[in-house]
Scaffold this motif. Structure first.
Motif, PDB file in Angstrom:
ATOM      1  N   LEU A  29       0.822  -1.212   0.000  1.00 10.25           N
ATOM      2  CA  LEU A  29       0.000   0.000   0.000  1.00 10.25           C
ATOM      3  C   LEU A  29       0.857   1.263   0.000  1.00 10.25           C
ATOM      4  O   LEU A  29       0.340   2.366  -0.207  1.00 10.25           O
ATOM      5  CB  LEU A  29      -0.930   0.005   1.219  1.00 10.25           C
ATOM      6  N   PHE A  30       2.161   1.093   0.235  1.00 11.43           N
ATOM      7  CA  PHE A  30       3.074   2.242   0.257  1.00 11.43           C
ATOM      8  C   PHE A  30       3.707   2.412  -1.127  1.00 11.43           C
ATOM      9  O   PHE A  30       3.754   1.468  -1.917  1.00 11.43           O
ATOM     10  CB  PHE A  30       4.141   2.038   1.323  1.00 11.43           C
ATOM     11  N   PRO A  31       4.231   3.605  -1.424  1.00 12.58           N
ATOM     12  CA  PRO A  31       4.810   3.827  -2.757  1.00 12.58           C
ATOM     13  C   PRO A  31       6.035   2.964  -3.013  1.00 12.58           C
ATOM     14  O   PRO A  31       6.669   2.438  -2.089  1.00 12.58           O
ATOM     15  CB  PRO A  31       5.185   5.325  -2.728  1.00 12.58           C
ATOM     16  N   GLU A  32       6.377   2.838  -4.286  1.00 13.98           N
ATOM     17  CA  GLU A  32       7.575   2.117  -4.682  1.00 13.98           C
ATOM     18  C   GLU A  32       8.810   2.772  -4.075  1.00 13.98           C
ATOM     19  O   GLU A  32       8.913   3.991  -3.993  1.00 13.98           O
ATOM     20  CB  GLU A  32       7.671   2.135  -6.215  1.00 13.98           C
ATOM     21  N   ASP A  33       9.726   1.934  -3.589  1.00 12.56           N
ATOM     22  CA  ASP A  33      10.996   2.384  -3.006  1.00 12.56           C
ATOM     23  C   ASP A  33      10.800   3.232  -1.749  1.00 12.56           C
ATOM     24  O   ASP A  33      11.651   4.037  -1.384  1.00 12.56           O
ATOM     25  CB  ASP A  33      11.808   3.174  -4.046  1.00 12.56           C
ATOM     26  N   HIS A  34       9.676   3.049  -1.085  1.00 11.09           N
ATOM     27  CA  HIS A  34       9.367   3.827   0.117  1.00 11.09           C
ATOM     28  C   HIS A  34       9.983   3.165   1.345  1.00 11.09           C
ATOM     29  O   HIS A  34       9.989   1.938   1.460  1.00 11.09           O
ATOM     30  CB  HIS A  34       7.850   3.918   0.280  1.00 11.09           C
ATOM     31  N   ASN A  35      10.524   3.974   2.255  1.00  9.34           N
ATOM     32  CA  ASN A  35      10.957   3.463   3.552  1.00  9.34           C
ATOM     33  C   ASN A  35       9.722   3.297   4.435  1.00  9.34           C
ATOM     34  O   ASN A  35       9.116   4.280   4.854  1.00  9.34           O
ATOM     35  CB  ASN A  35      11.946   4.420   4.211  1.00  9.34           C
ATOM     36  N   ILE A  36       9.355   2.059   4.699  1.00 11.56           N
ATOM     37  CA  ILE A  36       8.111   1.759   5.413  1.00 11.56           C
ATOM     38  C   ILE A  36       8.401   1.669   6.902  1.00 11.56           C
ATOM     39  O   ILE A  36       9.224   0.864   7.342  1.00 11.56           O
ATOM     40  CB  ILE A  36       7.507   0.439   4.912  1.00 11.56           C
ATOM     41  N   SER A  37       7.741   2.498   7.685  1.00 13.78           N
ATOM     42  CA  SER A  37       7.968   2.551   9.124  1.00 13.78           C
ATOM     43  C   SER A  37       7.325   1.356   9.823  1.00 13.78           C
ATOM     44  O   SER A  37       6.141   1.072   9.631  1.00 13.78           O
ATOM     45  CB  SER A  37       7.387   3.856   9.686  1.00 13.78           C
ATOM     46  N   LYS A  38       8.109   0.653  10.634  1.00 11.13           N
ATOM     47  CA  LYS A  38       7.548  -0.444  11.431  1.00 11.13           C
ATOM     48  C   LYS A  38       6.511   0.066  12.428  1.00 11.13           C
ATOM     49  O   LYS A  38       5.535  -0.620  12.737  1.00 11.13           O
ATOM     50  CB  LYS A  38       8.670  -1.174  12.185  1.00 11.13           C
ATOM     51  N   GLU A  39       6.719   1.290  12.931  1.00 13.51           N
ATOM     52  CA  GLU A  39       5.766   1.871  13.878  1.00 13.51           C
ATOM     53  C   GLU A  39       4.418   2.096  13.198  1.00 13.51           C
ATOM     54  O   GLU A  39       3.362   1.806  13.780  1.00 13.51           O
ATOM     55  CB  GLU A  39       6.310   3.191  14.422  1.00 13.51           C
ATOM     56  N   VAL A  40       4.447   2.591  11.966  1.00 14.76           N
ATOM     57  CA  VAL A  40       3.194   2.795  11.225  1.00 14.76           C
ATOM     58  C   VAL A  40       2.525   1.454  10.953  1.00 14.76           C
ATOM     59  O   VAL A  40       1.300   1.324  11.095  1.00 14.76           O
ATOM     60  CB  VAL A  40       3.465   3.551   9.910  1.00 14.76           C
ATOM     61  N   LEU A  41       3.299   0.433  10.586  1.00 16.78           N
ATOM     62  CA  LEU A  41       2.729  -0.901  10.377  1.00 16.78           C
ATOM     63  C   LEU A  41       2.052  -1.409  11.640  1.00 16.78           C
ATOM     64  O   LEU A  41       0.971  -2.007  11.581  1.00 16.78           O
ATOM     65  CB  LEU A  41       3.825  -1.880   9.939  1.00 16.78           C
ATOM     66  N   ALA A  42       2.681  -1.169  12.783  1.00 16.72           N
ATOM     67  CA  ALA A  42       2.101  -1.616  14.050  1.00 16.72           C
ATOM     68  C   ALA A  42       0.797  -0.884  14.335  1.00 16.72           C
ATOM     69  O   ALA A  42      -0.200  -1.488  14.758  1.00 16.72           O
ATOM     70  CB  ALA A  42       3.096  -1.403  15.187  1.00 16.72           C
ATOM     71  N   ARG A  43       0.764   0.427  14.096  1.00 16.96           N
ATOM     72  CA  ARG A  43      -0.443   1.207  14.392  1.00 16.96           C
ATOM     73  C   ARG A  43      -1.565   0.875  13.414  1.00 16.96           C
ATOM     74  O   ARG A  43      -2.729   0.763  13.814  1.00 16.96           O
ATOM     75  CB  ARG A  43      -0.124   2.700  14.354  1.00 16.96           C
ATOM     76  N   TYR A  44      -1.232   0.729  12.129  1.00 17.40           N
ATOM     77  CA  TYR A  44      -2.245   0.298  11.156  1.00 17.40           C
ATOM     78  C   TYR A  44      -2.744  -1.102  11.521  1.00 17.40           C
ATOM     79  O   TYR A  44      -3.950  -1.375  11.502  1.00 17.40           O
ATOM     80  CB  TYR A  44      -1.651   0.252   9.750  1.00 17.40           C
ATOM     81  N   GLY A  45      -1.795  -1.997  11.805  1.00 23.24           N
ATOM     82  CA  GLY A  45      -2.154  -3.379  12.119  1.00 23.24           C
ATOM     83  C   GLY A  45      -3.025  -3.486  13.350  1.00 23.24           C
ATOM     84  O   GLY A  45      -3.945  -4.317  13.416  1.00 23.24           O
ATOM     85  N   MET A  46      -2.757  -2.656  14.343  1.00 17.89           N
ATOM     86  CA  MET A  46      -3.586  -2.649  15.553  1.00 17.89           C
ATOM     87  C   MET A  46      -5.013  -2.243  15.205  1.00 17.89           C
ATOM     88  O   MET A  46      -5.984  -2.841  15.682  1.00 17.89           O
ATOM     89  CB  MET A  46      -2.980  -1.677  16.573  1.00 17.89           C
ATOM     90  N   GLY A  47      -5.141  -1.224  14.370  1.00 22.15           N
ATOM     91  CA  GLY A  47      -6.474  -0.775  13.987  1.00 22.15           C
ATOM     92  C   GLY A  47      -7.217  -1.798  13.155  1.00 22.15           C
ATOM     93  O   GLY A  47      -8.449  -1.947  13.296  1.00 22.15           O
ATOM     94  N   LEU A  48      -6.515  -2.527  12.299  1.00 21.21           N
ATOM     95  CA  LEU A  48      -7.142  -3.528  11.433  1.00 21.21           C
ATOM     96  C   LEU A  48      -7.315  -4.875  12.111  1.00 21.21           C
ATOM     97  O   LEU A  48      -7.823  -5.814  11.488  1.00 21.21           O
ATOM     98  CB  LEU A  48      -6.294  -3.708  10.162  1.00 21.21           C
ATOM     99  N   ARG A  49      -6.857  -4.993  13.343  1.00 18.70           N
ATOM    100  CA  ARG A  49      -6.932  -6.230  14.122  1.00 18.70           C
ATOM    101  C   ARG A  49      -6.173  -7.366  13.427  1.00 18.70           C
ATOM    102  O   ARG A  49      -6.625  -8.508  13.381  1.00 18.70           O
ATOM    103  CB  ARG A  49      -8.398  -6.651  14.343  1.00 18.70           C
ATOM    104  N   LEU A  50      -4.994  -7.016  12.878  1.00 21.73           N
ATOM    105  CA  LEU A  50      -4.181  -8.020  12.203  1.00 21.73           C
ATOM    106  C   LEU A  50      -3.459  -8.930  13.183  1.00 21.73           C
ATOM    107  O   LEU A  50      -3.135 -10.068  12.862  1.00 21.73           O
ATOM    108  CB  LEU A  50      -3.138  -7.329  11.301  1.00 21.73           C
ATOM    109  N   PHE A  51      -3.144  -8.401  14.348  1.00 21.22           N
ATOM    110  CA  PHE A  51      -2.329  -9.151  15.299  1.00 21.22           C
ATOM    111  C   PHE A  51      -3.219  -9.833  16.326  1.00 21.22           C
ATOM    112  O   PHE A  51      -3.979  -9.177  17.045  1.00 21.22           O
ATOM    113  CB  PHE A  51      -1.341  -8.218  16.008  1.00 21.22           C
ATOM    114  N   HIS A  52      -3.116 -11.141  16.387  1.00 24.41           N
ATOM    115  CA  HIS A  52      -3.895 -11.894  17.362  1.00 24.41           C
ATOM    116  C   HIS A  52      -3.163 -11.945  18.697  1.00 24.41           C
ATOM    117  O   HIS A  52      -1.945 -11.851  18.758  1.00 24.41           O
ATOM    118  CB  HIS A  52      -4.143 -13.316  16.865  1.00 24.41           C
ATOM    119  N   HIS A  53      -3.903 -12.083  19.748  1.00 28.74           N
ATOM    120  CA  HIS A  53      -3.351 -12.301  21.086  1.00 28.74           C
ATOM    121  C   HIS A  53      -2.451 -11.151  21.541  1.00 28.74           C
ATOM    122  O   HIS A  53      -1.443 -11.364  22.214  1.00 28.74           O
ATOM    123  CB  HIS A  53      -2.569 -13.615  21.165  1.00 28.74           C
ATOM    124  N   VAL A  54      -2.786  -9.936  21.158  1.00 28.18           N
ATOM    125  CA  VAL A  54      -2.062  -8.779  21.692  1.00 28.18           C
ATOM    126  C   VAL A  54      -3.046  -7.926  22.478  1.00 28.18           C
ATOM    127  O   VAL A  54      -4.178  -7.718  22.053  1.00 28.18           O
ATOM    128  CB  VAL A  54      -1.390  -7.938  20.585  1.00 28.18           C
TER     129      VAL A  54
END
Length: 1043
Positions: free
Chosen positions: A415-440
């Motif tokens: 979902l991020f642009p080509e050659d983009h530096n993808i922040s792990k913190e942003v992935l965690a916050r998006y993932g938390m909102g989307l309920r991607l992570f179980h048992h957290v």
């Protein structure tokens, strides 16, 4: 002259000084107030200059001597001013009396008023002198740079041949070879190879710099310009593309001998629009361009038809070699190996496919390998560029991922642009909102999962590491495959058009009803549809559309399932009414948002993560108290916020993390123009039951509540790095704060602390028993930083866990430590830096400190008045000290006469690797003969600008050495040493068997023929010299010791 006139003149001459002295008393209050204003002005000017100096140093520019001298004078005068203000406060306190008839201390007032006028004038002169220099720095001296190598590189026949052709073309001085093109299919290894080329041409000295920029399928001119500017260490100041291009062109033309690598070019691009010289200009600046592309015709259109090099796929033998080394599998039967060879063959010589599949199958059994072989055989690759085959290989690796969360994390990255530096913190916050992570259950646990899954994806070859550990990247071929997977799913369907140069909302024949995620971030969309129908949409990423000035009022009417929304960087001035309908929204990003009224967000009852970083809000609205599910509130750098009313944040009972650095700091202060209304107090925060991370600024100790219950803040961290910056002493902090924050701190910085008397009192009062880094700067202390009076010696170790100690700009300090430290004190200290403490005298480290610094590895001393570094008198006979020391740096020590004082046999320098001595003009030698015999690991010796130095090793009448041997010395640099004649002023041979680089500059009397080495010695190699200079300038990172 008549008598009357003479008498009048005489009377005036007599009376004027008397009246002046009386005037100091009459205008005491006026003089003191004007003095305070002048002191504030000076401190502000000094702060501005220091900021400019720091900025210049970040740009690697040299600081003007006049600026350095001015700063020294200004700092000294500021210290005098603060001392006078302290004396004035003390005088008032001493003569305060309950009796109204008591007179002030006239003598003290007269003295203070007179000093205030005198120092005030001097401060005024210093402020005026600041106008004499418009800039603080000189242009940076260019230093060789190259892109970071792409990890481990395996050279095969195809890459070897291509590299040889590229190097031959780059070394060719023919005018027709200014641009070299490398073409080959995606995933064949073009980027990795050109990074190796960059490293090789730099090592061999063919270019002064190598800079690299990724162009990508969607050209982002500003991003390309920024990448090149970073490589050139150039700070671009213009905002327009044309202005930035002009700055780049001027820099390239001035620096010369630059290799510019343009990676992943898809079509013809106007080099001059970037700022890259072309034609004869490229020849004049002796620079060249190396580009990579998937398309051969791009090489032709870019002017490198005669210099295009094809990077071919790997041969079957090389493919198998790469495959088995990556897989690491032991094949226990010929049948198993045959299956593996079949799988490797299906990857068709593509390095990306080979690595991805090998990592996916590395730990699988034979049956899984057979399934993979059958699957890859079924995929047909009708096109000659094999792109379908590499796609199938990446799909195979994706399907072999064990965790559903890892697969979801992988698809989210597309979902991020080509050659983009993808922040792990942003992935965690998006993932938390989307309920991607179980048992957290907490955000911190979500971060842990995001970190684990990204590491797994890197190990699987599906993601790439970045230079910074907080980010990851996705190869463009892998991203294309992820987009393909996510756009053809049954349950999850993505539209990923980030960074696609869109100017309008995407128009598709299919409706938007099926999409679960839609990303149009980093585009140029100017208008959104009025009411899109998106009943399944869970993630909408609109950020960084700089011309999207309005969101239609009904835009969110039909997005009831939306869980993640990012509208960061949109120049919208108000939020649409329909945003309140997002009843399932969990994560909302509004960073850099211009909307000042966010009260409408109070209706988002399920919101858990709200990021308002650098937004323009000026108050925290009461309606947000309804966000009882909120876990994280990020309001960093919201510099306009002045008001947070009471009883709002305290009602956010689910809050786990609160970030307010650079924003609100006026806790508990009265609101402007009122006597009763106050801002929220810190007591509200400490009553939040779930709060574990609290990062805030506090205006002063008066903001801290005095009556807080001690246990209430024990569960709160002071931040990820557990650092604390204060301008007061521990005695002014309440005990609950010390227990909750200070005693947990790992790094403590005292800055502009004017009543810092005894660091041992601070250690005890603050319970700093776990402190790892201590930094004391520009603070007012007693003459001794660590005074150990006979009756006050502690009986337990102090600072026993401290790893790093920095003492900067402490004008009042004359000695670091007086008295005996208890055994175990400072026993783990590895790094000690003492800088710009101009009144330090005699020995920097006396025996009382030396005997405790058993683990000291790095010692840096700059800008002090010490006469020697080590004072060995009084040490225990039969022992040796400093055996762990690895690096010694001495710079600008005008009074330094010797490195040591006392018996030199106490010094154990067996592990010293680096010695750097600069601007020590009274120093006549560095080492004694017996010391030199102990320099068994010395690899680098740099001596510069020491006007009285006549030898490196002192001639000792009692000791005669037939041979001086420095068995590990690799680099010797000597410059601006007018009196230096010999390395050792004796008749000894000099054996330096590993010496590789000898730099001798401006040493007119020095003989260079005396050295004996088994290596080829490079004399005054410019590139190596510049690399050494660059390392000299690089500051140490305080966080290293903590880690």
């Amino acid at each position: 002259m008549d008598v009357a006139s003479f008498s009048r003149d005489a009377l005036e001459c007599f009376c004027r000084p008397v009246l002046q002295e009386i005037d100091y008393l009459l205008h005491y209050t006026k003089n003191i107030n004007e003095f305070k204003d002048q002191a504030r002005r000076l401190n502000a000017v000094v702060s501005d200059v220091k900021h400019a100096v720091e900025q210049a140093e970040r740009n690697r520019e040299g600081i003007k001597n006049e600026v350095q001298v001015w700063l020294q004078r200004a700092n000294k005068k500021a210290t005098e001013a603060q001392n006078l203000l302290d004396n004035e406060v003390q005088a008032n306190r001493n003569h305060r009396c309950a009796c109204a008839c008591c007179s002030p201390d006239w003598l003290s007032r007269h003295k203070l008023s007179k000093q205030a006028v005198s120092i005030g004038k001097e401060m005024g002169v210093i402020c005026e002198e600041k106008k004499s220099f418009e800039t603080v720095s000189l242009p940076a001296i260019p230093e060789p740079t190259a892109p970071a190598p792409a990890g481990h590189f395996m050279s095969f026949e195809s890459t070897k041949n291509a590299m040889e052709d590229i190097l031959k073309a780059l070394k060719d001085d023919n005018n027709n070879t200014n641009i070299v093109g490398v073409h080959g299919m995606g995933g064949v290894g073009k980027t990795t190879m050109v990074k190796q080329v960059a490293e090789k041409v730099m090592t061999e000295g063919h270019f002064h710099r190598v800079v690299m920029a990724t162009v990508s399928q969607t050209v982002n001119l500003k991003k390309i310009q920024s990448s090149i500017a970073d490589g050139l260490e150039l700070l671009l100041t213009k905002k327009s593309d044309e202005g930035r291009a002009k700055e780049l062109r001027e820099k390239i033309m001035a620096d010369k001998r630059i290799l510019i690598i343009l990676d992943d070019v898809w079509e013809w691009i106007d080099l001059s629009s970037i700022g890259i010289p072309i034609g004869s200009d490229l020849e004049v600046c002796e620079s060249k361009i190396l580009l990579t592309t998937r398309r051969e015709h791009v090489c032709n259109s870019m002017g490198c038809k005669e210099n295009r090099i094809h990077l071919n796929i790997l041969s079957p033998e090389d493919s198998w070699d790469l495959f088995i080394k990556t897989a690491g599998t032991v094949f226990d039967s010929t049948e198993f190996e045959a299956v593996a060879r079949e799988v490797a063959g299906e990857c068709q010589g593509l390095p990306l496919a080979l690595v991805t599949v090998a990592r996916a199958l590395g730990d699988k059994d034979e049956e899984e390998w057979k399934k993979a072989a059958r699957r890859l055989k079924r995929s047909v690759s009708p096109n000659p560029d094999h792109q379908e085959k590499v796609t199938e290989c990446i799909k195979l690796s994706y399907d072999f991922l064990k965790d559903r969360e890892a697969k979801a994390c992988f698809l989210m990255c597309c979902l991020f642009p080509e050659d983009h530096n993808i922040s792990k913190e942003v992935l965690a916050r998006y993932g938390m909102g989307l309920r991607l992570f179980h048992h957290v259950d907490t955000l911190d646990e979500a971060r842990g999962d995001a970190d684990t899954f990204t590491k797994n994806l890197i190990d699987s070859g599906l993601l790439l590491k970045c230079d910074e550990d907080a980010f990851v990247k996705m190869h463009d071929v892998v991203r294309d495959t992820a987009k393909l997977i996510s756009s053809s799913g049954n349950e999850e369907l993505f539209m990923a058009q980030a960074g696609s140069a869109l100017e309008e909302w995407p128009r598709r024949d299919t409706q938007f009803e099926s999409y679960t995620a839609l990303s149009v971030m980093f585009n140029d969309i100017k208008r959104l549809p009025d009411e899109p129908v998106c009943p399944k949409l869970q993630a909408l990423l609109l950020q960084e559309n700089k011309n999207l000035r309005e969101i239609p009022s009904g835009f969110f009417n039909r997005m009831n399932t939306l869980k993640v929304l990012d509208i960061s960087g949109l120049p919208i001035l108000s939020l649409p009414p329909s945003i309140r309908l997002l009843e399932n929204l969990c994560t909302l990003y509004m960073d850099r948002c211009k909307s000042k009224d966010i009260s409408i967000l109070g209706g988002l009852k399920k919101l858990e993560i709200l990021s308002l970083n650098r937004s323009l809000i000026n108050t925290f609205p009461e309606e947000l108290a309804e966000l009882t599910e909120l876990r994280m509130l990020d309001m960093r750098s919201c510099e306009y916020i002045q008001t947070i009313s009471p009883n709002i944040i305290s009602r956010l009972h689910g809050l786990e993390e609160l970030y307010l650095q650079g924003s609100f700091c006026q806790w508990g202060n009265r609101l402007g123009g009122t006597n009763e209304e106050r801002n929220a107090s810190l007591e509200e925060l400490i009553n939040l039951p779930q709060l574990t991370v609290l990062n805030i600024d506090i205006e002063g100790v008066n903001c801290l509540p005095r009556n807080a219950i001690e246990c209430e803040l024990v569960h709160i961290k002071t931040g990820t790095y557990k650092d604390l910056v204060i301008d007061t002493t521990m005695s002014n902090l309440p005990d609950w704060f010390i227990k909750a924050v200070a005693e947990k701190a790992e790094m403590l910085i005292y800055s502009w602390c004017w009543n810092l008397k005894n660091i041992l009192v601070e250690y005890d009062k603050g319970r700093l028993f776990g402190l790892k880094c201590l930094y004391i700067q520009e603070s007012n202390s007693e003459q001794c930083l660590i005074p150990l009076a006979a009756e006050g010696i502690p009986n337990t170790p102090v600072f026993e866990k401290l790893l790093e100690l920095r003492i900067h700009d402490m004008e009042s300090v004359k000695e670091i430590c007086v008295g005996q430290l208890p055994p175990g004190s400072f026993e783990k200290l590895k790094f000690l830096e003492v800088q710009q403490c101009s009144n330090l005298e005699n020995s920097l480290l006396h025996s009382n400190m030396i005997q405790r610094l058993n683990n000291l590895e790095i010692l840096k001393v700059t800008g002090n008045s010490i006469k020697e570094v080590f004072g060995f008198e009084g040490l225990e006979e039969g022992r040796r000290y400093l055996e762990r020391l690895k690096e010694l740096r001495l710079d600008n020590l005008s009074q330094l006469a010797s490195i040591w004082k006392g018996p030199c046999q106490f010094a154990d320098f067996r592990n010293v690797k680096i010695v750097i001595v600069i601007k020590c003009n009274k120093l006549k030698f560095l080492f004694s003969p017996c010391m030199s015999q102990g320099l068994l690991q010395l690899e680098e010796l740099w001596v510069e600008d020491c006007s009285d130095l006549d030898a490196i090793i002192q001639k000792d009448g009692g000791i005669t050495l037939d041979k001086i041997t420095l068995p590990r010395l690799k680099t010797l640099a000597l410059q601006n040493l007018a009196l230096l004649v010999n390395f050792y002023d004796g008749n000894s041979s000099l054996e330096f068997p590993f010496l590789e680089h000898l730099h001798v500059r401006a040493c007119p009397n020095f003989r260079t023929s005396d050295f004996h080495s088994s290596k080829q010695v490079h004399f005054n190699n410019e590139r190596h010299y510049n690399l050494l200079k660059k390392r000299l300038k690089e500051p140490e990172d305080m966080s290293n010791a903590v880690e």
